[in-house]
Motif scaffolding. Structure first.
Motif: not given
Ligand code: FAD
Length: 414
Positions: A55, A68, A70, A73, A101-102, A104, A108, A163-164, A195
């Motif tokens: 990661y 994945k 989110s 959480l 990343e958590l 973040w 927020w 994806h982010n 999410d």
């Molecule tokens: C325009 C936009 C809209 C978004 N909307 C949401 C939303 O509605 N809900 C949401 O949970 N996240 C949102 N995100 C943040 C982020 O994109 C997702 O949390 C992340 O892509 C979830 O995928 P993952 O669980 O595989 O993340 P991983 O990369 O595996 O990260 C682990 C966890 O860290 C947290 N995290 C990671 N990146 C971010 C980030 N940039 N901001 C906040 N938390 C983060 C999440 O809880 C995530 O599950 C948004 C980002 C953008 C740019």
């Protein structure tokens, strides 16, 4: 006739998904399917199988080892704290990227607690001139003509997960290339996400737009091609609007000089209502606390969850099914559909105990029931001043040092 109904969610998954489809006939979108299964058990499985070391290296790539997690959480199947503890214990300093990343999400969320409904309006003046166009139909229908953007819209509307990095490219395209009002786009985008979270979503859109950051976020073809592994660009035949240097794109996008003053947007609130005159005390299980391990669910009193029209009325089918999966793992929780206030009154409730939330709409809904809010489990103990909450870097300076030690954080800066 009563405007509410008690649900008996089947324990068999196939029946459960069908049942939710029948009960929420108005809900739009596709079935949840097997790729996503709500609940704490699945959340723990994902957490324990995410390759945390990979990661750190590849999370920005579309096919990187992202967790994945989110949706889990977001609905409280796991707390951020236990997720961070888990990886810190297993991987120590190597988990730093993941924990950051958590963080973040925690960041927020703290901003939401601090700012309340102000997060739905520009938190700062924009640093560039923004547009205020409505979201075009070709976005809603996923027919932009750009294979990458249409692909991201398909991910959003069909899977409910993007994806982010793709979220960032898409939001930048909509806000800076198409000059759409970020708020309308953010509402539309959040609607489809499994999410979907008001803080992470709306504040990220603001960050991209530059109303909650020091500059706008934008990208170019080289960046998108690299991190998508050429998935869309390899066969793309169109005249790419992103194919230029950052300087050239900057000059083109922000040709109108100057900044846009901060805008305020309306937030829908439930109507006011008098205090309930009933006596019973109940645990109100809301949609951020769907975990069988939640301490409030150990209390010997009625526990009530409501699929509320005001809160969840326009949620897509797959998200309701995801929540039904989560609820299926909870013991002795009454599950209702309808108006929270009517249901609590019907159940003779005069007071509710629930987990604290930054969601002011939910709080306004619960106001007549003399709510007692238990603090949620903290991600990190640090108290963050309003000044530090202005930017993630200032927040992380403190929280990162608490979690990883001053020395490691100082080394990182070198
Ligand atoms: C325009 C936009 C809209 C978004 N909307 C949401 C939303 O509605 N809900 C949401 O949970 N996240 C949102 N995100 C943040 C982020 O994109 C997702 O949390 C992340 O892509 C979830 O995928 P993952 O669980 O595989 O993340 P991983 O990369 O595996 O990260 C682990 C966890 O860290 C947290 N995290 C990671 N990146 C971010 C980030 N940039 N901001 C906040 N938390 C983060 C999440 O809880 C995530 O599950 C948004 C980002 C953008 C740019």
């Amino acid at each position: 006739m009563a405007n509410f109904q008690k649900l008996i969610i089947p324990s068999d998954r196939v029946e459960r998904l069908q049942y939710i489809k029948r009960m929420f006939a108005q809900a739009t979108g596709s079935f949840l399917g097997d790729a996503w299964r709500g609940g704490r058990q699945e959340a723990l499985r994902r957490l324990n199988t995410t390759d945390i070391q990979a990661y750190s290296r590849n999370r920005n790539f579309l096919n990187g080892d992202v967790s994945k997690l989110s949706p889990y959480l977001r609905h409280g199947c796991l707390t951020l704290h236990e997720t961070a503890e888990n990886v810190l214990q297993r991987f120590g300093a190597q988990s730093q990227k993941f924990v950051q990343e958590l963080a973040w999400r925690d960041y927020w969320r703290r901003v939401w607690f601090e700012q309340g409904d102000a997060i739905f309006s520009d938190l700062e003046d924009a640093k560039v001139a923004l547009g205020d166009k409505p979201l075009p139909d070709f976005i809603r229908q996923g027919i932009t003509g750009l294979p990458c953007m249409d692909g991201f819209i398909r991910d959003l509307t069909l899977e409910g997960y993007v994806h982010n990095h793709a979220r960032m490219w898409f939001a930048a395209y909509v806000v800076h290339w198409l000059k759409v009002d970020w708020r309308e786009a953010a509402d539309w985008f959040e609607h489809y996400l499994l999410d979907g979270d008001k803080a992470s979503n709306h504040l990220s859109w603001q960050w991209i737009a530059s109303v909650n950051s020091s500059k706008p976020y934008y990208f170019n073809k080289e960046n998108l091609a690299r991190y998508t592994g050429e998935k869309y660009c390899a066969t793309c035949k169109i005249n790419c609007p992103f194919d230029a240097s950052y300087e050239a794109i900057n000059d083109k996008l922000f040709v109108v000089n100057g900044a846009s003053p901060a805008k305020t947007y309306r937030v829908d609130m439930p109507t006011k209502d008098a205090l309930s005159t009933h006596q019973a005390v109940a645990i109100y299980v809301h949609d951020e606390m769907l975990s069988g391990a939640h301490p409030l669910l150990r209390r010997p009193m009625a526990r009530i969850f409501v699929f509320d029209d005001f809160l969840h009325g326009n949620w897509p089918l797959k998200r309701l099914q995801f929540m039904a999966d989560c609820l299926n793992e909870l013991q002795d929780v009454e599950i209702w559909v309808g108006n929270t206030r009517e249901i609590l009154k019907e159940r003779g409730v005069g007071q509710i105990i629930t987990q604290d939330t930054p969601n002011r709409q939910l709080k306004a809904l619960l106001e007549p029931f003399n709510p007692v809010y238990q603090p949620e489990v903290k991600f990190a103990e640090s108290t963050i001043s309003e000044k530090r909450l202005k930017r993630f870097s200032r927040y992380w300076e403190k929280v990162g040092a608490e979690l990883f030690g001053e020395e490691l954080m100082a080394n990182d800066k070198k």
